[in-house]
Design a protein around this motif. Structure first.
Motif, PDB file in Angstrom:
ATOM      1  N   THR A  81     -46.636   8.215 -49.667  1.00  0.00           N
ATOM      2  CA  THR A  81     -46.409   6.802 -49.416  1.00  0.00           C
ATOM      3  C   THR A  81     -45.007   6.633 -48.855  1.00  0.00           C
ATOM      4  O   THR A  81     -44.097   7.376 -49.193  1.00  0.00           O
ATOM      5  CB  THR A  81     -46.529   5.952 -50.693  1.00  0.00           C
ATOM      6  OG1 THR A  81     -45.555   6.379 -51.639  1.00  0.00           O
ATOM      7  CG2 THR A  81     -47.908   6.050 -51.294  1.00  0.00           C
ATOM      8  N   GLN A  82     -44.887   5.647 -47.995  1.00  0.00           N
ATOM      9  CA  GLN A  82     -43.575   5.290 -47.486  1.00  0.00           C
ATOM     10  C   GLN A  82     -43.544   3.773 -47.440  1.00  0.00           C
ATOM     11  O   GLN A  82     -44.438   3.145 -46.886  1.00  0.00           O
ATOM     12  CB  GLN A  82     -43.345   5.862 -46.098  1.00  0.00           C
ATOM     13  CG  GLN A  82     -41.972   5.560 -45.561  1.00  0.00           C
ATOM     14  CD  GLN A  82     -41.729   6.232 -44.221  1.00  0.00           C
ATOM     15  OE1 GLN A  82     -42.627   6.803 -43.626  1.00  0.00           O
ATOM     16  NE2 GLN A  82     -40.517   6.145 -43.753  1.00  0.00           N
ATOM     17  N   GLY A  83     -42.548   3.198 -48.100  1.00  0.00           N
ATOM     18  CA  GLY A  83     -42.519   1.754 -48.141  1.00  0.00           C
ATOM     19  C   GLY A  83     -41.248   1.200 -48.746  1.00  0.00           C
ATOM     20  O   GLY A  83     -40.223   1.868 -48.786  1.00  0.00           O
ATOM     21  N   LYS A  84     -41.367  -0.022 -49.235  1.00  0.00           N
ATOM     22  CA  LYS A  84     -40.224  -0.734 -49.808  1.00  0.00           C
ATOM     23  C   LYS A  84     -40.594  -1.264 -51.183  1.00  0.00           C
ATOM     24  O   LYS A  84     -41.745  -1.558 -51.457  1.00  0.00           O
ATOM     25  CB  LYS A  84     -39.819  -1.890 -48.914  1.00  0.00           C
ATOM     26  CG  LYS A  84     -39.345  -1.439 -47.556  1.00  0.00           C
ATOM     27  CD  LYS A  84     -38.788  -2.598 -46.779  1.00  0.00           C
ATOM     28  CE  LYS A  84     -38.459  -2.157 -45.384  1.00  0.00           C
ATOM     29  NZ  LYS A  84     -37.136  -1.780 -45.146  1.00  0.00           N
ATOM     30  N   LEU A  94     -44.395  -3.193 -54.758  1.00  0.00           N
ATOM     31  CA  LEU A  94     -44.258  -2.007 -53.927  1.00  0.00           C
ATOM     32  C   LEU A  94     -45.206  -2.144 -52.745  1.00  0.00           C
ATOM     33  O   LEU A  94     -46.421  -2.243 -52.918  1.00  0.00           O
ATOM     34  CB  LEU A  94     -44.581  -0.741 -54.717  1.00  0.00           C
ATOM     35  CG  LEU A  94     -44.483   0.580 -53.997  1.00  0.00           C
ATOM     36  CD1 LEU A  94     -43.059   0.830 -53.518  1.00  0.00           C
ATOM     37  CD2 LEU A  94     -44.932   1.706 -54.892  1.00  0.00           C
ATOM     38  N   SER A  96     -46.437  -0.267 -49.380  1.00  0.00           N
ATOM     39  CA  SER A  96     -46.357   1.071 -48.800  1.00  0.00           C
ATOM     40  C   SER A  96     -47.522   1.355 -47.873  1.00  0.00           C
ATOM     41  O   SER A  96     -48.572   0.717 -47.930  1.00  0.00           O
ATOM     42  CB  SER A  96     -46.295   2.132 -49.900  1.00  0.00           C
ATOM     43  OG  SER A  96     -47.365   1.993 -50.790  1.00  0.00           O
TER      44      SER A  96
END
Length: 171
Positions: A81-84, A94, A96
């Motif tokens: 996962t890639q996110g904020k 979250l 992502s």
């Protein structure tokens, strides 16, 4: 990485364990992994959210796969996962994007593929074990309703999925 621990006996019980590693270059300390046990959902039909027990710990290992195997864990699948992350009081949001790799442990740009065009939004609250969860669940539901129509938080009925024969009406 999602691992499982299966116990042998009369009923084959599967316990899910999640391993997370943050891949960031600005961290000076490497080889730290978050080991997280996520329990089964509480069977409360009146609760507006899913309630689970969770146990998290931080593990340092040069070879995490050998360590996981020594605990008796077997890998089921892997995703990234890639996110904020945002917070509002004790609520964590979250956002992502999910990706997967064609071969576990290979993270070059040629082997990473997007799982979906959609984004995953997780909204959660952490509570002490002895705390009453219903007020927190209601505030979480109220917060999620404010994100409509951009985000639709739905409660999945895991008990019907896990035990379809018992969930069907009896005649």
């Amino acid at each position: 990485m999602s691992f499982s621990l299966r116990s042998s006996g009369i009923m084959d019980i599967k316990t899910d364990i999640k391993l997370r590693r943050r891949f960031r270059t600005e961290h000076r300390i490497q080889n730290y992994w978050q080991l997280k046990y996520i329990g089964v959902p509480e069977p409360d039909q009146k609760c507006p959210t899913i309630v689970r027990k969770e146990i998290s710990s931080l593990v340092h290992s040069q070879d995490m796969m050998t360590y996981a195997k020594s605990l008796g864990l077997r890998m089921d699948y892997e995703y990234m996962t890639q996110g904020k992350l945002w917070t509002k009081g004790n609520i964590k949001i979250l956002h992502s994007i999910l990706t997967s790799t064609s071969r576990a442990g290979t993270y070059d740009s040629n082997s990473i593929k997007s799982v979906s065009d959609s984004a995953l939004v997780e909204i959660s609250i952490s509570l002490p074990e002895s705390a009453e969860y219903m007020p927190a669940a209601k505030s979480l539901r109220d917060f999620a309703d404010q994100l409509m129509p951009l985000v639709n938080m739905e409660k999945v009925d895991y008990w019907k999925k896990m035990f379809p024969a018992q969930a069907a009406p009896r005649r």
